[in-house]
Design a protein around this motif. Structure first.
Motif, PDB file in Angstrom:
ATOM      1  N   ASP A 170       0.679  -1.385  -0.055  1.00  0.00           N
ATOM      2  CA  ASP A 170      -0.024  -0.125   0.521  1.00  0.00           C
ATOM      3  C   ASP A 170       0.803   1.576   0.187  1.00  0.00           C
ATOM      4  O   ASP A 170       1.891   1.093   0.729  1.00  0.00           O
ATOM      5  N   VAL A 182      -2.987   1.513   6.675  1.00  0.00           N
ATOM      6  CA  VAL A 182      -2.393   0.355   5.108  1.00  0.00           C
ATOM      7  C   VAL A 182      -2.474  -0.373   5.408  1.00  0.00           C
ATOM      8  O   VAL A 182      -3.812  -1.647   6.816  1.00  0.00           O
ATOM      9  N   ASP A 257      -7.269  -9.833   3.155  1.00  0.00           N
ATOM     10  CA  ASP A 257      -6.095  -8.265   3.749  1.00  0.00           C
ATOM     11  C   ASP A 257      -6.092  -7.857   5.210  1.00  0.00           C
ATOM     12  O   ASP A 257      -7.359  -7.946   5.613  1.00  0.00           O
ATOM     13  N   THR A 259      -5.644  -4.309   7.911  1.00  0.00           N
ATOM     14  CA  THR A 259      -5.245  -3.108   8.125  1.00  0.00           C
ATOM     15  C   THR A 259      -4.156  -3.141   9.314  1.00  0.00           C
ATOM     16  O   THR A 259      -5.272  -3.621  10.382  1.00  0.00           O
ATOM     17  N   SER A 365       0.682  -2.192  -4.244  1.00  0.00           N
ATOM     18  CA  SER A 365      -0.781  -2.037  -3.604  1.00  0.00           C
ATOM     19  C   SER A 365      -1.745  -3.042  -4.052  1.00  0.00           C
ATOM     20  O   SER A 365      -1.508  -3.726  -5.070  1.00  0.00           O
ATOM     21  N   ARG A 419      -3.152   2.984  -4.416  1.00  0.00           N
ATOM     22  CA  ARG A 419      -4.335   3.341  -3.303  1.00  0.00           C
ATOM     23  C   ARG A 419      -3.048   4.575  -2.606  1.00  0.00           C
ATOM     24  O   ARG A 419      -2.270   4.649  -2.394  1.00  0.00           O
TER      25      ARG A 419
END
Length: 425
Positions: A170, A182, A257, A259, A365, A419
């Motif tokens: 990211d 991120v 994902d 985060t 990303s 991103r």
């Protein structure tokens, strides 16, 4: 004659005050219990290629003292395997975690000391990789339970295939002292799915937090990483983390994902961390042959933190003491592995030419969307024709139990958009 009278009197007195009198047990002869005791032979190991059919037989022997009248024979297959055809007398269904089952009723009598032989057949699907096969019956011929013994066994096998785990990173920007979000991504490009309970090749994503930032919020399925493995529960403030999927399972085409919320230091400059497709123990999985997309970056472009005439991340500015200055540049581009380069710089002149400073950071990303493989429990039943038993068809956890703890047993080039997000104040 007086002693027996005293003994009788004592017994009467004891009974009157509620004290028990011991009574000698009289042995009772029992006839030997007769029961069947079934034992099944083991299947040979295999490493089938996708498309191959495994075709072997097992022998069921009655080592008990009574006949086994009728047997319920069961076979279960993990998601990378399937039955090549259906056989009369067998009921087929799909259980939780994509486990396929054949339950076959054998209309036969196995006398003490006698044996019968039955086939076990299955085929390897295109996504086959880390698989398991359960097969057998109960000790007396009833349907087996969920554990394993001499009458119900488990074979683990690794198909002759691979799985390509890829890391996606990211790129974000924020001012010193702010917080940014991120996302690190683990993706399986296949062709094999990964579901590993039996070795150290359990899929994971290693995350190194960018220097100059502190992890303030961390996913619950990411733990601090020590020298060679996780060191404790999920918590903020560590420099390295390892994240892994539930059940150590990631399907073909699935993205996971993770985060993180990072706080940028007051004096931080543009920085980057690293994400790597790996295993829970920090080693490269044996099933992964493509290392080109193993590593990506978590890049933080620090903005608004530099005073004129000071150095920027990746370069310096030399300037005079009067009023003339040039505009910096910023740009970026993607390479086939999702890496992005960007830069910023400032120039200043006063009778002397200022050197242009360039700030560069590289990031990968990941896709913002996550495809999750959900377990469904749908059941179909029926009986086919032909064959002598189940066209059915490795040492450890039952297939369904492995799914519960979260199951046993895994392409292509992707252009990834970078991103860029503003800092979350």
């Amino acid at each position: 004659m007086r002693a027996p009278l005293r003994s009788t009197a004592a017994a009467v007195a004891a009974a009157a005050i509620g004290i028990g009198v011991p009574v000698l047990a009289v042995p009772v002869a029992h006839a030997e219990e007769l029961a069947p005791d079934l034992v099944i032979s083991t299947l040979p190991a295999a490493s089938p290629k996708p498309g191959d059919v495994y075709d072997n037989s097992v022998t069921v022997t009655n080592k008990g003292t009574a006949p086994a009248e009728g047997l319920t024979f069961r076979v279960r297959l993990t998601r990378g395997l399937d039955f090549p055809d259906q056989v009369a007398g067998c009921t087929y269904s799909t259980l939780a975690d994509h486990v396929r089952q054949a339950l076959c009723e054998l209309d036969t009598v196995v006398q003490p000391g006698a044996s019968i032989t039955t086939p076990v057949r299955f085929k390897a699907l295109p996504q086959a990789l880390m698989e398991a096969v359960e097969y057998g019956t109960g000790r007396t011929g009833e349907a087996p339970g969920e554990g394993f013994d001499d009458s119900y066994r488990r074979l683990t096998l690794t198909a002759d295939s691979t799985a390509d785990l890829a890391a996606e990173g990211d790129l974000v920007e924020g001012a010193p002292g702010s917080r940014v979000t991120v996302t690190a991504t683990l993706r399986n490009h296949g062709p094999g799915w990964v579901g590993n309970q039996d070795s150290d090749d359990q899929p994971a994503l290693m995350v190194r937090i960018p220097e100059g930032t502190v992890a303030k919020e961390v996913p619950g399925d990411c733990a601090p990483f020590g020298i060679d493995g996780p060191t404790g529960p999920s918590e903020p403030g560590h420099a390295r983390y390892v994240c892994w999927p539930a059940g150590h399972t990631i399907d073909v085409g699935q993205s996971l994902d993770y985060t993180f919320v990072l706080e940028i230091g007051k004096t931080a400059r543009s920085t980057k961390g690293e994400v790597t497709a790996s295993s829970v123990y920090g080693i490269h999985p044996a099933f992964g042959k493509n290392r080109a997309n193993d590593t990506a970056y978590l890049a933080v472009d620090v903005t608004g933190g530099e005073e004129p005439g000071t150095s920027t991340a990746g370069g310096t500015t030399a300037g005079g003491d009067t009023d003339s200055g040039g505009a910096g540049t910023e740009g970026g581009g993607n390479d086939p592995h999702g890496q992005s380069t960007g830069g910023s710089g400032a120039t200043g002149t006063t009778g002397a030419t200022g050197a242009t400073g360039t700030s560069g950071s590289t990031a990968t990303s990941g896709s913002a969307s996550t495809t999750s493989a959900t377990s469904t429990a749908s059941t179909t039943s029926g009986s086919g024709t032909g064959g002598t038993l189940a066209s059915t068809g490795s040492d450890g956890v039952p297939l369904l139990a492995a799914g519960a703890v979260g199951a046993t047993v895994l392409g292509g080039l992707v252009l990834v958009a970078v991103r860029r997000r503003d800092a979350a104040k």
